[in-house]
Design a protein around this motif. Sequence first.
Motif, PDB file in Angstrom:
ATOM      1  N   GLY A 187     -29.184  -0.248  -0.258  1.00 45.59           N
ATOM      2  CA  GLY A 187     -28.765  -1.416  -1.041  1.00 45.59           C
ATOM      3  C   GLY A 187     -29.871  -2.445  -1.008  1.00 45.59           C
ATOM      4  O   GLY A 187     -30.659  -2.496  -0.072  1.00 45.59           O
ATOM      5  N   GLU A 188     -29.896  -3.312  -2.024  1.00 39.92           N
ATOM      6  CA  GLU A 188     -30.995  -4.282  -2.143  1.00 39.92           C
ATOM      7  C   GLU A 188     -30.961  -5.295  -0.997  1.00 39.92           C
ATOM      8  O   GLU A 188     -30.001  -5.337  -0.214  1.00 39.92           O
ATOM      9  N   LEU A 189     -32.013  -6.124  -0.913  1.00 35.62           N
ATOM     10  CA  LEU A 189     -32.076  -7.173   0.104  1.00 35.62           C
ATOM     11  C   LEU A 189     -30.859  -8.072  -0.040  1.00 35.62           C
ATOM     12  O   LEU A 189     -30.521  -8.477  -1.150  1.00 35.62           O
ATOM     13  N   LEU A 192     -36.768   0.633   7.088  1.00 33.38           N
ATOM     14  CA  LEU A 192     -37.977   1.293   6.558  1.00 33.38           C
ATOM     15  C   LEU A 192     -38.562   0.572   5.352  1.00 33.38           C
ATOM     16  O   LEU A 192     -39.447   1.094   4.675  1.00 33.38           O
ATOM     17  N   TYR A 193     -38.073  -0.651   5.072  1.00 35.01           N
ATOM     18  CA  TYR A 193     -38.496  -1.370   3.869  1.00 35.01           C
ATOM     19  C   TYR A 193     -40.008  -1.528   3.791  1.00 35.01           C
ATOM     20  O   TYR A 193     -40.607  -1.393   2.740  1.00 35.01           O
ATOM     21  N   ARG A 194     -40.637  -1.832   4.941  1.00 37.03           N
ATOM     22  CA  ARG A 194     -42.064  -2.122   4.933  1.00 37.03           C
ATOM     23  C   ARG A 194     -42.945  -0.884   5.060  1.00 37.03           C
ATOM     24  O   ARG A 194     -44.168  -0.995   5.040  1.00 37.03           O
ATOM     25  N   LEU A 195     -42.340   0.266   5.232  1.00 38.25           N
ATOM     26  CA  LEU A 195     -43.159   1.484   5.338  1.00 38.25           C
ATOM     27  C   LEU A 195     -43.498   1.980   3.947  1.00 38.25           C
ATOM     28  O   LEU A 195     -42.669   1.963   3.055  1.00 38.25           O
ATOM     29  N   VAL A 221     -30.196   3.695   9.451  1.00 35.01           N
ATOM     30  CA  VAL A 221     -31.494   3.559   8.811  1.00 35.01           C
ATOM     31  C   VAL A 221     -31.367   2.747   7.525  1.00 35.01           C
ATOM     32  O   VAL A 221     -30.854   3.249   6.512  1.00 35.01           O
ATOM     33  N   GLU A 222     -31.805   1.469   7.587  1.00 32.67           N
ATOM     34  CA  GLU A 222     -31.821   0.671   6.357  1.00 32.67           C
ATOM     35  C   GLU A 222     -32.983   1.159   5.502  1.00 32.67           C
ATOM     36  O   GLU A 222     -34.051   1.464   6.005  1.00 32.67           O
ATOM     37  N   TRP A 223     -32.773   1.266   4.214  1.00 33.04           N
ATOM     38  CA  TRP A 223     -33.757   1.773   3.257  1.00 33.04           C
ATOM     39  C   TRP A 223     -34.101   3.234   3.531  1.00 33.04           C
ATOM     40  O   TRP A 223     -35.196   3.703   3.190  1.00 33.04           O
ATOM     41  N   GLY A 224     -33.158   3.945   4.144  1.00 32.77           N
ATOM     42  CA  GLY A 224     -33.392   5.361   4.466  1.00 32.77           C
ATOM     43  C   GLY A 224     -33.597   6.208   3.220  1.00 32.77           C
ATOM     44  O   GLY A 224     -34.225   7.262   3.276  1.00 32.77           O
ATOM     45  N   ASN A 225     -33.095   5.718   2.087  1.00 33.36           N
ATOM     46  CA  ASN A 225     -33.232   6.479   0.842  1.00 33.36           C
ATOM     47  C   ASN A 225     -34.668   6.477   0.314  1.00 33.36           C
ATOM     48  O   ASN A 225     -35.001   7.214  -0.603  1.00 33.36           O
TER      49      ASN A 225
END
Length: 160
Positions: free
Chosen positions: A35-37, A82-85, A108-112
């Motif tokens: 989901g978005e920020l 993982l947003y910044r990776l 895991v946030e932003w795991g997608n």
Amino acid sequence: MNTWQLDTASPEETRRLGCCLGREIRQPVVLLLVGELGAGKTCLAQGVARGLDVPADEPVVSPSYTLMNVYPGRLEMYHFDLYRLSNPDELHDLGVEEYLPGAGVALVEWGNRFPGLSDDFLQIEISHACGDSRRFTLSARGPVAGALLERFRQAWQTAA
Ligand code: ADP
Ligand code: MG
């Protein structure tokens, strides 16, 4: 894929939802938060921590800078963002393979952003609905996540 959709009306209700999910977790599992920020991924993770009996004096904060935070509980909780990776090598440097699944519960946030992290996972997609409402779309892939989703749905509906 097994799916379930529901809405929460406030951050408190999202934390309650997370706590209900956390209470139903009995073995290591992978939760992908999508989901978005500002959607409410970290808010949900705070509730999951309570349900895993992470002590209340361990504040659950966003891992956006640390990339991963570990919390003690009935099962350890590994909270990733993982947003910044930007590339899979960095994932490897972070050692995520060790945790998906590992000995505890990986959120895991932003795991997608990195498909194929795990083959048994509960994906929780959060989107903005009206005002403070959020829409949760949960889908389970694999037997561990599938059984968890069933128990969670029953527990939440019984409590409601
Ligand atoms: P993310 O980790 O997805 O970027 P956060 O959990 O850090 O998002 O932030 C969600 C923000 O939205 C918080 O400021 C929270 O108070 C607010 N909010 C408003 N309504 C809700 C709701 N129903 N569920 C979760 N958060 C909500
Ligand atoms: Mg977050």
